[in-house]
Design a protein around this motif. Structure first.
Motif, PDB file in Angstrom:
ATOM      1  N   ASN A  74      27.802 125.039  57.967  1.00 29.12           N
ATOM      2  CA  ASN A  74      27.750 125.853  59.291  1.00 29.12           C
ATOM      3  C   ASN A  74      27.982 127.140  59.471  1.00 29.12           C
ATOM      4  O   ASN A  74      28.148 127.689  60.542  1.00 29.12           O
ATOM      5  CB  ASN A  74      29.016 125.032  60.182  1.00 29.12           C
ATOM      6  CG  ASN A  74      28.300 123.478  60.511  1.00 29.12           C
ATOM      7  OD1 ASN A  74      27.185 123.317  60.552  1.00 29.12           O
ATOM      8  ND2 ASN A  74      29.294 122.506  60.468  1.00 29.12           N
ATOM      9  N   PRO A  76      27.288 131.303  59.011  1.00 24.71           N
ATOM     10  CA  PRO A  76      25.766 132.189  59.345  1.00 24.71           C
ATOM     11  C   PRO A  76      25.178 132.433  58.079  1.00 24.71           C
ATOM     12  O   PRO A  76      24.293 132.739  58.167  1.00 24.71           O
ATOM     13  CB  PRO A  76      26.654 133.091  59.929  1.00 24.71           C
ATOM     14  CG  PRO A  76      28.167 133.164  60.223  1.00 24.71           C
ATOM     15  CD  PRO A  76      28.435 131.788  59.199  1.00 24.71           C
ATOM     16  N   SER A 292      26.120 136.768  68.631  1.00 25.09           N
ATOM     17  CA  SER A 292      27.332 135.663  68.676  1.00 25.09           C
ATOM     18  C   SER A 292      27.899 136.069  67.270  1.00 25.09           C
ATOM     19  O   SER A 292      27.401 135.836  66.042  1.00 25.09           O
ATOM     20  CB  SER A 292      26.837 134.297  68.787  1.00 25.09           C
ATOM     21  OG  SER A 292      28.072 133.712  68.229  1.00 25.09           O
ATOM     22  N   GLU A 294      30.565 135.298  65.831  1.00 26.84           N
ATOM     23  CA  GLU A 294      31.118 134.091  65.045  1.00 26.84           C
ATOM     24  C   GLU A 294      29.746 133.246  64.280  1.00 26.84           C
ATOM     25  O   GLU A 294      30.112 132.709  63.259  1.00 26.84           O
ATOM     26  CB  GLU A 294      31.892 132.974  66.000  1.00 26.84           C
ATOM     27  CG  GLU A 294      33.243 133.474  66.498  1.00 26.84           C
ATOM     28  CD  GLU A 294      32.982 133.996  67.917  1.00 26.84           C
ATOM     29  OE1 GLU A 294      31.803 134.264  68.327  1.00 26.84           O
ATOM     30  OE2 GLU A 294      34.011 134.238  68.575  1.00 26.84           O
ATOM     31  N   ASN A 295      28.870 133.128  65.093  1.00 23.75           N
ATOM     32  CA  ASN A 295      27.809 132.125  64.728  1.00 23.75           C
ATOM     33  C   ASN A 295      26.666 133.095  63.880  1.00 23.75           C
ATOM     34  O   ASN A 295      25.554 132.372  63.174  1.00 23.75           O
ATOM     35  CB  ASN A 295      27.247 131.296  65.698  1.00 23.75           C
ATOM     36  CG  ASN A 295      28.149 130.601  66.384  1.00 23.75           C
ATOM     37  OD1 ASN A 295      29.091 129.878  65.534  1.00 23.75           O
ATOM     38  ND2 ASN A 295      28.381 130.721  67.651  1.00 23.75           N
ATOM     39  N   THR A 311      20.630 134.338  61.748  1.00 26.88           N
ATOM     40  CA  THR A 311      21.597 133.389  60.328  1.00 26.88           C
ATOM     41  C   THR A 311      20.736 133.760  59.113  1.00 26.88           C
ATOM     42  O   THR A 311      19.662 134.166  59.171  1.00 26.88           O
ATOM     43  CB  THR A 311      21.518 131.762  60.600  1.00 26.88           C
ATOM     44  OG1 THR A 311      20.364 131.034  60.025  1.00 26.88           O
ATOM     45  CG2 THR A 311      21.964 131.523  61.872  1.00 26.88           C
ATOM     46  N   HIS A 328      21.618 124.323  63.857  1.00 28.23           N
ATOM     47  CA  HIS A 328      22.864 125.454  64.077  1.00 28.23           C
ATOM     48  C   HIS A 328      22.420 126.286  65.165  1.00 28.23           C
ATOM     49  O   HIS A 328      23.471 126.557  66.168  1.00 28.23           O
ATOM     50  CB  HIS A 328      23.016 126.117  62.666  1.00 28.23           C
ATOM     51  CG  HIS A 328      23.902 127.301  62.628  1.00 28.23           C
ATOM     52  ND1 HIS A 328      25.338 127.258  62.947  1.00 28.23           N
ATOM     53  CD2 HIS A 328      23.945 128.543  62.602  1.00 28.23           C
ATOM     54  CE1 HIS A 328      25.937 128.320  62.743  1.00 28.23           C
ATOM     55  NE2 HIS A 328      25.280 129.062  62.770  1.00 28.23           N
ATOM     56  N   GLY A 332      24.382 126.338  68.946  1.00 22.30           N
ATOM     57  CA  GLY A 332      25.071 127.473  69.228  1.00 22.30           C
ATOM     58  C   GLY A 332      24.433 127.983  70.560  1.00 22.30           C
ATOM     59  O   GLY A 332      25.414 128.586  71.302  1.00 22.30           O
TER      60      GLY A 332
END
Ligand code: FAD
Length: 412
Positions: A74, A76, A292, A294-295, A311, A328, A332
């Motif tokens: 999960n 990035p 984002s 975090e992602n 990603t 993902h 998100g």
């Protein structure tokens, strides 16, 4: 056999921008691409003109996080397990370039190359009637928790060493800029000098139209081989036809490595696979691209749709879409906008990536008959205009817009 002044191998945003620039010097230009120019990676990106993207992907922080980044499905950044052996040489160079001294040197070179990107795009967009596609609302990084806000603050302070203009926002300040984002903690960083395109695909189409209008010949065929001959550089196409050119510019993005090898240079180029999903809607929820933190994905408002994009998946050029990466992005996006529903479409593209995050914009080691313009990684859209200026200076043997030794093929 066709003879010409300049062949540009690859019609992404880099090749198209170079074509337009070189047409202004009065030379005869041929653009080669088996696909419709501008419809590959240059179409599906996040659309940001990211003058703030001054840090290379490889950094001391990433070394610390690498095991969890690479092996947590999960995270990035991920690696295609089946490709790990073929990626090893690239990864070893990447680790070396992530060490403090190398990362700082790379950041300075990237900062210098990024300077005035927005201004350069404004001038270019004006020339091709694309001004309405370029927005100057700035860009945002989002931090959903207080702890990621703290990490974000460190990241921004690090970028400020390179002269970056950024402001930290608390949740209510963020809400004023983006009324559809209601955070209870965390916050954001805001890059007021950032810009973005509301449709990168339309911008590349305008570049193509402007080049064709100025006399560029577009040949929709695949190049197979390049050879130096006494008459010039010979480009052999997939149908065995040949073109002889005074200068060949290799601008085939992630597909460029084999041509550099044929020209006599080894370049550690690999693909960072990236994805997008799009949600059709009249008002795409945000006023500017928001990333984002975090992602590792952007949510970019585009004409008639919200594009959720990003990603990194290290691992070659196969067209197979990873369901996990797509989901993902979907999950998100739903964590910000629970009513989004299912995406209208999905997409995979290939960032052409060099371990030090610097593109190769350089004459070949054997001379300026062959020129490299690829490897722009995460910031190729942003860097297209300056790349075209540098390529022009290499072909015309004039002064480049900035010192270019950091982007030379000699560094490998
Ligand atoms: C998910 C994602 C998000 C991104 N977001 C941003 C962003 O917000 N801002 C930013 O600045 N950058 C962004 N990027 C990076 C940017 O999109 C790329 O760096 C840029 O598009 C690379 O352009 P290019 O012209 O080098 O390559 P491409 O667009 O890949 O073009 C290469 C062309 O070469 C052609 N070609 C290949 N082989 C041959 C051959 N044998 N003969 C002839 N032609 C050939 C291909 O058909 C293609 O048209 C993102 C990338 C991804 C994947």
């Amino acid at each position: 056999m066709i003879k010409t002044d300049v062949v540009i191998l690859g019609g992404g945003v880099i090749g198209l921008t170079i074509a337009l620039k070189m047409l202004n010097t009065g030379r005869e230009i041929i653009l080669l691409d088996p696909e419709e120019p501008g419809t590959g990676t240059s179409y599906g990106n996040a659309g940001t003109i990211a003058e703030y993207a001054v840090l290379p992907v490889g950094s001391p922080e990433i070394i610390k996080k690498l095991p969890s980044l690479l092996f947590n499905k999960n995270s990035p950044i991920s690696v295609k397990r089946t490709e790990i052996l073929s990626l090893a040489p690239w990864l070893i160079r990447f680790l070396y370039q992530s060490m403090p001294k190398q990362a700082a040197k790379n950041a300075q070179a990237i900062t210098d190359l990024l300077a005035n990107s927005r201004l350069r795009w404004e001038e270019l967009a004006d020339q091709i009637n694309g001004k309405s596609l370029l927005n100057r609302n700035g860009n945002i990084y989002l931090y959903k928790t207080d702890s990621s806000y703290e990490s974000g603050l460190k990241d921004i302070n690090n970028r400020k060493k390179y002269g970056l203009n950024a402001e930290m926002l608390n949740p209510s300040e963020l809400n004023k800029l983006e009324p559809n984002l209601n955070f209870s903690e965390g916050g954001a960083s805001y890059f007021p000098d950032g810009a973005y395109m509301s449709d990168p695909g339309k911008m590349t189409k305008l570049l193509l139209d402007a080049s064709v209008k100025k006399g560029c010949q577009v040949i929709k065929k695949e190049a197979n081989r390049i050879d130096r001959t006494s008459e010039g550089v010979k480009v052999t196409l997939a149908d065995k036809s040949e073109i002889i050119t005074k200068h060949l510019v290799i601008a085939a993005g992630a597909y460029s490595k084999k041509f550099a090898k044929q020209a006599g240079d080894y370049i550690p180029l690999d693909a960072e696979r990236g994805y997008h999903v799009e949600y059709d809607m009249k008002d795409p929820l945000l006023n500017r691209p928001c990333c984002s933190a975090e992602n590792g994905f952007y949510m970019s408002p585009m004409t008639g749709r919200l594009r959720v994009v990003g990603t990194v998946e290290l691992g070659g050029l196969s067209p197979e879409i990873s369901r996990h990466r797509v989901s993902h992005l979907e999950k998100g996006a739903l964590s910000f906008f629970p009513d989004l529903g299912k995406p209208s479409r999905e997409w995979l593209g290939f960032r052409p990536s060099i371990p030090d995050s610097k593109p190769v914009i350089s004459q070949s080691s054997k001379g300026n008959d062959i020129i490299y313009a690829f490897g722009h990684g995460h910031i190729g859209l942003t860097l297209a205009p300056v790349t075209a200026e540098i390529v022009e200076s290499i072909i015309t043997k004039s002064k480049p817009p900035l010192p270019i030794s950091e982007f030379s093929v000699q560094r490998f």
